[in-house]
Design a protein around this motif. Sequence first.
Motif, mmCIF file in Angstrom:
data_model
loop_
_atom_site.group_PDB
_atom_site.id
_atom_site.type_symbol
_atom_site.label_atom_id
_atom_site.label_comp_id
_atom_site.label_asym_id
_atom_site.label_seq_id
_atom_site.Cartn_x
_atom_site.Cartn_y
_atom_site.Cartn_z
ATOM 1 N N PHE A 40 68.787 2.294 65.901
ATOM 2 C CA PHE A 40 67.374 2.633 65.815
ATOM 3 C C PHE A 40 66.809 2.083 64.514
ATOM 4 N N ALA A 41 65.513 1.863 64.499
ATOM 5 C CA ALA A 41 64.850 1.413 63.274
ATOM 6 C C ALA A 41 63.544 2.177 63.109
ATOM 7 N N ILE A 42 63.371 2.773 61.939
ATOM 8 C CA ILE A 42 62.140 3.480 61.604
ATOM 9 C C ILE A 42 61.761 3.137 60.169
ATOM 10 N N LEU A 43 60.527 3.427 59.815
ATOM 11 C CA LEU A 43 60.092 3.200 58.438
ATOM 12 C C LEU A 43 60.953 4.046 57.505
ATOM 13 N N ASP A 44 61.372 3.465 56.400
ATOM 14 C CA ASP A 44 62.263 4.164 55.457
ATOM 15 C C ASP A 44 61.440 5.048 54.530
ATOM 16 N N ARG A 45 60.691 5.947 55.141
ATOM 17 C CA ARG A 45 59.769 6.766 54.359
ATOM 18 C C ARG A 45 59.481 8.056 55.116
ATOM 19 N N CYS A 46 59.921 9.171 54.558
ATOM 20 C CA CYS A 46 59.639 10.472 55.147
ATOM 21 C C CYS A 46 58.128 10.725 55.119
ATOM 22 N N PRO A 47 57.560 11.285 56.206
ATOM 23 C CA PRO A 47 56.114 11.521 56.212
ATOM 24 C C PRO A 47 55.680 12.644 55.273
ATOM 25 N N HIS A 48 56.625 13.411 54.763
ATOM 26 C CA HIS A 48 56.286 14.532 53.891
ATOM 27 C C HIS A 48 56.082 14.080 52.452
ATOM 28 N N LYS A 49 57.128 13.559 51.817
ATOM 29 C CA LYS A 49 57.052 13.156 50.409
ATOM 30 C C LYS A 49 57.489 11.712 50.176
ATOM 31 N N GLY A 50 57.676 10.980 51.245
ATOM 32 C CA GLY A 50 58.066 9.576 51.101
ATOM 33 C C GLY A 50 59.537 9.374 50.805
ATOM 34 N N GLY A 51 60.365 10.360 51.086
ATOM 35 C CA GLY A 51 61.795 10.251 50.823
ATOM 36 C C GLY A 51 62.431 9.090 51.576
ATOM 37 N N PRO A 52 63.462 8.480 50.976
ATOM 38 C CA PRO A 52 64.132 7.337 51.609
ATOM 39 C C PRO A 52 65.051 7.798 52.734
ATOM 40 N N LEU A 53 64.594 7.684 53.956
ATOM 41 C CA LEU A 53 65.365 8.174 55.099
ATOM 42 C C LEU A 53 66.693 7.448 55.253
ATOM 43 N N SER A 54 66.779 6.218 54.760
ATOM 44 C CA SER A 54 68.049 5.481 54.839
ATOM 45 C C SER A 54 69.139 6.169 54.024
ATOM 46 N N GLN A 55 68.779 7.073 53.145
ATOM 47 C CA GLN A 55 69.748 7.809 52.353
ATOM 48 C C GLN A 55 69.981 9.211 52.903
ATOM 49 N N GLY A 56 69.384 9.500 54.062
ATOM 50 C CA GLY A 56 69.551 10.809 54.680
ATOM 51 C C GLY A 56 70.847 10.900 55.469
ATOM 52 N N ILE A 57 71.101 12.091 55.984
ATOM 53 C CA ILE A 57 72.302 12.337 56.782
ATOM 54 C C ILE A 57 71.951 12.137 58.250
#
Length: 141
Positions: A40-57
């Motif tokens: 999957f590919a999504i923008l690497d930016r959480c809609p809440h605070k802009g967190g780097p989703l690529s570093q998420g679990i």
Amino acid sequence: MPNWTLICRVDDISPLGSRRVTRPKGAPVAVFRAQGDQIFAILDRCPHKGGPLSQGIVFGTSVACPLHNMNIGLDDGRVKEPDEGCVPKFAVKVDAGTIYLDADELASVGTDLALPVAGPCATRGAVGGGQIIEVQTPHTA
């Protein structure tokens, strides 16, 4: 008709891992290898605070934002309840173990969204001559 551009091989992404694709304009794109080797590919930016989703679990077909644990569906970009919001998603093609993204989407989707100005997701500015030049591992040892 999609304008597919090569990103990396599926094996370049660890199971339940990700890669970041930088763009000349806008936030990077996070490419995930989810459960069952789904890509999957999504923008690497959480809609809440802009967190780097690529570093998420990554779990199942979702990712938890590393900043606030907000859960986001990788298949649709939607934030899971009780939170709200969505993240732009990108078309993905996997052919013979190679991952492709649509170059036209990379050049346009989510490029108008504000970038974080500090923290791990802050931009370093446009790079490359309008070409995608960098695929990164979001975690460095």
